[in-house]
Design a protein around this motif. Structure first.
Motif, PDB file in Angstrom:
ATOM      1  N   GLU A 120       0.826  -1.211   0.000  1.00 38.59           N
ATOM      2  CA  GLU A 120       0.000   0.000   0.000  1.00 38.59           C
ATOM      3  C   GLU A 120       0.860   1.261   0.000  1.00 38.59           C
ATOM      4  N   ALA A 121       1.949   1.226   0.778  1.00 36.56           N
ATOM      5  CA  ALA A 121       2.841   2.391   0.807  1.00 36.56           C
ATOM      6  C   ALA A 121       3.533   2.582  -0.535  1.00 36.56           C
ATOM      7  N   GLU A 122       3.999   1.493  -1.143  1.00 36.18           N
ATOM      8  CA  GLU A 122       4.652   1.596  -2.442  1.00 36.18           C
ATOM      9  C   GLU A 122       3.691   2.082  -3.521  1.00 36.18           C
ATOM     10  N   LYS A 123       2.435   1.703  -3.391  1.00 36.85           N
ATOM     11  CA  LYS A 123       1.436   2.184  -4.349  1.00 36.85           C
ATOM     12  C   LYS A 123       1.253   3.690  -4.219  1.00 36.85           C
ATOM     13  N   ARG A 124       1.216   4.180  -2.983  1.00 40.73           N
ATOM     14  CA  ARG A 124       1.109   5.631  -2.795  1.00 40.73           C
ATOM     15  C   ARG A 124       2.359   6.337  -3.303  1.00 40.73           C
ATOM     16  N   CYS A 267       6.714  11.522  -0.273  1.00 38.84           N
ATOM     17  CA  CYS A 267       7.409  10.245  -0.058  1.00 38.84           C
ATOM     18  C   CYS A 267       7.830  10.092   1.403  1.00 38.84           C
ATOM     19  N   TYR A 268       8.301  11.160   1.999  1.00 40.95           N
ATOM     20  CA  TYR A 268       8.730  11.089   3.398  1.00 40.95           C
ATOM     21  C   TYR A 268       7.553  10.778   4.319  1.00 40.95           C
ATOM     22  N   ARG A 269       6.420  11.419   4.069  1.00 38.10           N
ATOM     23  CA  ARG A 269       5.246  11.169   4.912  1.00 38.10           C
ATOM     24  C   ARG A 269       4.767   9.723   4.761  1.00 38.10           C
ATOM     25  N   HIS A 270       4.712   9.234   3.539  1.00 35.80           N
ATOM     26  CA  HIS A 270       4.258   7.858   3.324  1.00 35.80           C
ATOM     27  C   HIS A 270       5.203   6.861   3.994  1.00 35.80           C
ATOM     28  N   LEU A 271       6.491   7.068   3.864  1.00 38.53           N
ATOM     29  CA  LEU A 271       7.450   6.142   4.469  1.00 38.53           C
ATOM     30  C   LEU A 271       7.455   6.256   5.989  1.00 38.53           C
ATOM     31  N   LEU A 272       7.227   7.452   6.503  1.00 37.95           N
ATOM     32  CA  LEU A 272       7.172   7.608   7.954  1.00 37.95           C
ATOM     33  C   LEU A 272       5.962   6.875   8.527  1.00 37.95           C
ATOM     34  N   LYS A 276       6.087   3.611  11.112  1.00 40.65           N
ATOM     35  CA  LYS A 276       5.350   3.519  12.367  1.00 40.65           C
ATOM     36  C   LYS A 276       4.513   2.242  12.411  1.00 40.65           C
ATOM     37  N   GLN A 277       3.857   1.916  11.287  1.00 39.60           N
ATOM     38  CA  GLN A 277       3.054   0.699  11.253  1.00 39.60           C
ATOM     39  C   GLN A 277       3.925  -0.545  11.432  1.00 39.60           C
ATOM     40  N   LEU A 278       5.048  -0.577  10.755  1.00 40.12           N
ATOM     41  CA  LEU A 278       5.946  -1.722  10.887  1.00 40.12           C
ATOM     42  C   LEU A 278       6.555  -1.789  12.280  1.00 40.12           C
ATOM     43  N   GLY A 279       6.793  -0.648  12.879  1.00 41.29           N
ATOM     44  CA  GLY A 279       7.351  -0.643  14.220  1.00 41.29           C
ATOM     45  C   GLY A 279       6.400  -1.226  15.229  1.00 41.29           C
ATOM     46  N   SER A 280       5.130  -0.853  15.141  1.00 40.51           N
ATOM     47  CA  SER A 280       4.158  -1.394  16.092  1.00 40.51           C
ATOM     48  C   SER A 280       3.949  -2.892  15.875  1.00 40.51           C
ATOM     49  N   SER A 281       3.902  -3.300  14.606  1.00 40.21           N
ATOM     50  CA  SER A 281       3.710  -4.733  14.340  1.00 40.21           C
ATOM     51  C   SER A 281       4.941  -5.532  14.716  1.00 40.21           C
ATOM     52  N   GLN A 282       6.141  -4.957  14.520  1.00 41.99           N
ATOM     53  CA  GLN A 282       7.354  -5.673  14.875  1.00 41.99           C
ATOM     54  C   GLN A 282       7.476  -5.814  16.388  1.00 41.99           C
ATOM     55  N   THR A 289      12.495  -5.960  21.390  1.00 44.48           N
ATOM     56  CA  THR A 289      13.402  -5.341  20.422  1.00 44.48           C
ATOM     57  C   THR A 289      13.123  -3.856  20.359  1.00 44.48           C
ATOM     58  N   PHE A 290      14.115  -3.125  19.963  1.00 40.86           N
ATOM     59  CA  PHE A 290      14.003  -1.665  19.826  1.00 40.86           C
ATOM     60  C   PHE A 290      13.717  -1.351  18.376  1.00 40.86           C
ATOM     61  N   VAL A 291      12.690  -0.573  18.145  1.00 44.56           N
ATOM     62  CA  VAL A 291      12.261  -0.252  16.789  1.00 44.56           C
ATOM     63  C   VAL A 291      12.235   1.254  16.645  1.00 44.56           C
ATOM     64  N   GLY A 292      12.591   1.724  15.447  1.00 52.64           N
ATOM     65  CA  GLY A 292      12.523   3.157  15.169  1.00 52.64           C
ATOM     66  C   GLY A 292      13.722   3.923  15.665  1.00 52.64           C
ATOM     67  N   THR A 293      14.826   3.257  15.951  1.00 54.95           N
ATOM     68  CA  THR A 293      16.014   3.959  16.405  1.00 54.95           C
ATOM     69  C   THR A 293      16.652   4.677  15.233  1.00 54.95           C
ATOM     70  N   THR A 294      16.903   5.947  15.392  1.00 54.81           N
ATOM     71  CA  THR A 294      17.495   6.730  14.317  1.00 54.81           C
ATOM     72  C   THR A 294      18.989   6.665  14.310  1.00 54.81           C
ATOM     73  N   GLU A 295      19.626   6.250  15.425  1.00 53.47           N
ATOM     74  CA  GLU A 295      21.067   6.151  15.497  1.00 53.47           C
ATOM     75  C   GLU A 295      21.441   4.729  15.900  1.00 53.47           C
TER      76      GLU A 295
END
Length: 381
Positions: A120-124, A267-272, A276-282, A289-295
């Motif tokens: 869905e994200a790639e389609k957007r 593109c940034y909004r769609h990927l962000l 978030k969706q993948l982080g919650s599901s992961q 596990t730690f998800v969404g770490t920028t560093e």
């Protein structure tokens, strides 16, 4: 067919005269009328604008459509005045493959659910790319292409006409120069003691003929000069219009940057949102596990130089065993030093002391760890 032989012969004669004049100029056997410095600057500026516009246009087309076969196909459709068929973007094609894979591998499984979300994200993203390509083509590529196919063709046509007028003018100048030289030679009065009267009569007749030739050449020169000046003025006005072209291209460039900014922001909004969706599901699938770490949690071992830093691994109070996996991701700055007592550490690499305030250590050596503590019980530096 009815041919105008006089016009055909006249055109052939003009073409031959221009060819002779051009050849003699190339070999340095004829004089050439030079344009003024301002006119030459306008010509150079126009040529530079045309060359760089072509390069920018071609590279922008590559940016919008990296596939050369697709670009050739679109070019043929434009030349045939046919509508370019709608093309699926790479993001939309990837979304289609992911959706089909999810339906076959199981849409209720964790992997299938994730594939559906990414699809869905790639389609957007593909839809945003399509809008960006359409906007950039209208607001940026079309004005550049119109300049090359419209204004520049007109300028090139007038420049060629100016070149022909200049060749005609220089040919008239050369003809007048030759006629005057022949007239001056024919008007030389012969000596009656050495020349027979018949030669004198012939010389006078030739002088009259060359006089008529000079008058005719002067008349042709005035006409050629007038036509050259008129054509030079027309060409100059067209070349000065390049400034307006620059202003128009500047506006188009701003619109291109705007559309590009909008595209990357989408593109940034769609990927962000996808992250978030993948982080919650992961977090639900892989707890702890730690998800969404920028560093990165810790620096790789290869980035640590053995000659500059002593990499150590904390051990328990007994000095044996490794730290748990969850604690290994913590940075050293996040670990507070103990209030009292000592800690031991195992050295990973050999380290040579830089001065007397440091210790020289060997690999696999176990010893007390020295942690500097600020006054007042603060965190270590």
């Amino acid at each position: 067919m009815d041919f105008n032989m006089k016009k055909l012969a006249s055109d052939a004669g003009i073409f031959f005269t221009r060819a002779v004049q051009f050849t003699e100029e190339k070999f340095g056997q004829a004089e050439k009328t030079e344009l003024d410095a301002h006119f030459e600057n306008l010509l150079a500026r126009a040529d530079s604008t045309k060359n760089w516009t072509e390069k920018i246009l071609r590279q922008t087309e590559v940016l919008l459509q990296p596939n050369p076969s697709a670009r050739v196909e679109e070019f043929l459709y434009e030349k045939l005045d046919r509508k370019v068929p709608s093309r699926v973007t790479n993001g939309e094609l990837l979304a289609q493959y992911m959706a089909e894979a999810a339906s076959e591998l199981g849409p209720t499984a964790p992997y299938g659910k994730t594939l559906i979300k990414v699809a869905e994200a790639e389609k957007r993203l593909g839809a945003a790319e399509r809008d960006f390509i359409h906007t950039a083509s209208i607001n940026f590529l079309t004005p550049l292409r119109n300049f090359l196919e419209g204004d520049w063709k007109t300028i090139s046509k007038e420049r060629r006409l100016l070149q022909n007028r200049r060749l005609d003018l220089d040919a008239c100048k050369a003809r007048l120069k030759k006629a005057k030289a022949a007239e001056a030679k024919a008007t030389t009065v012969p000596d009656f003691q050495e020349t027979r009267p018949r030669n004198y009569i012939l010389s006078a007749s030739a002088s009259a003929l060359w006089n008529d030739e000079v008058e005719k050449a002067e008349q042709e020169l005035r006409v050629a000069q007038t036509e050259f000046d008129r054509q030079a003025e027309v060409t100059r006005l067209l070349l000065e219009g390049i400034s307006s072209t620059h202003v128009n291209h500047l506006r188009c460039l701003h619109e291109f940057v705007e559309s590009q900014t909008t595209y990357y922001a989408q593109c940034y909004r769609h990927l962000l949102d996808l992250q978030k969706q993948l982080g919650s599901s992961q977090g639900a699938i892989f707890p702890g596990t730690f998800v969404g770490t920028t560093e990165p949690a810790s620096l790789p071992l290869s980035s640590t130089s053995p000659t500059t830093t002593a990499a150590t691994m904390p051990l328990g109070p007994s000095g044996a065993g490794l730290v748990p996996r969850g604690e290994a991701a913590l940075c050293l700055e996040e670990v507070a030093p103990p209030a009292s007592g000592t800690r031991k550490a195992r050295v990973l690499y050999d380290y040579e002391a830089a001065d007397s305030s440091e210790l020289a250590l060997l690999a696999d050596e176990v010893g007390p760890a020295r942690v500097p503590v600020r006054e007042g019980g603060g965190q270590p530096d």
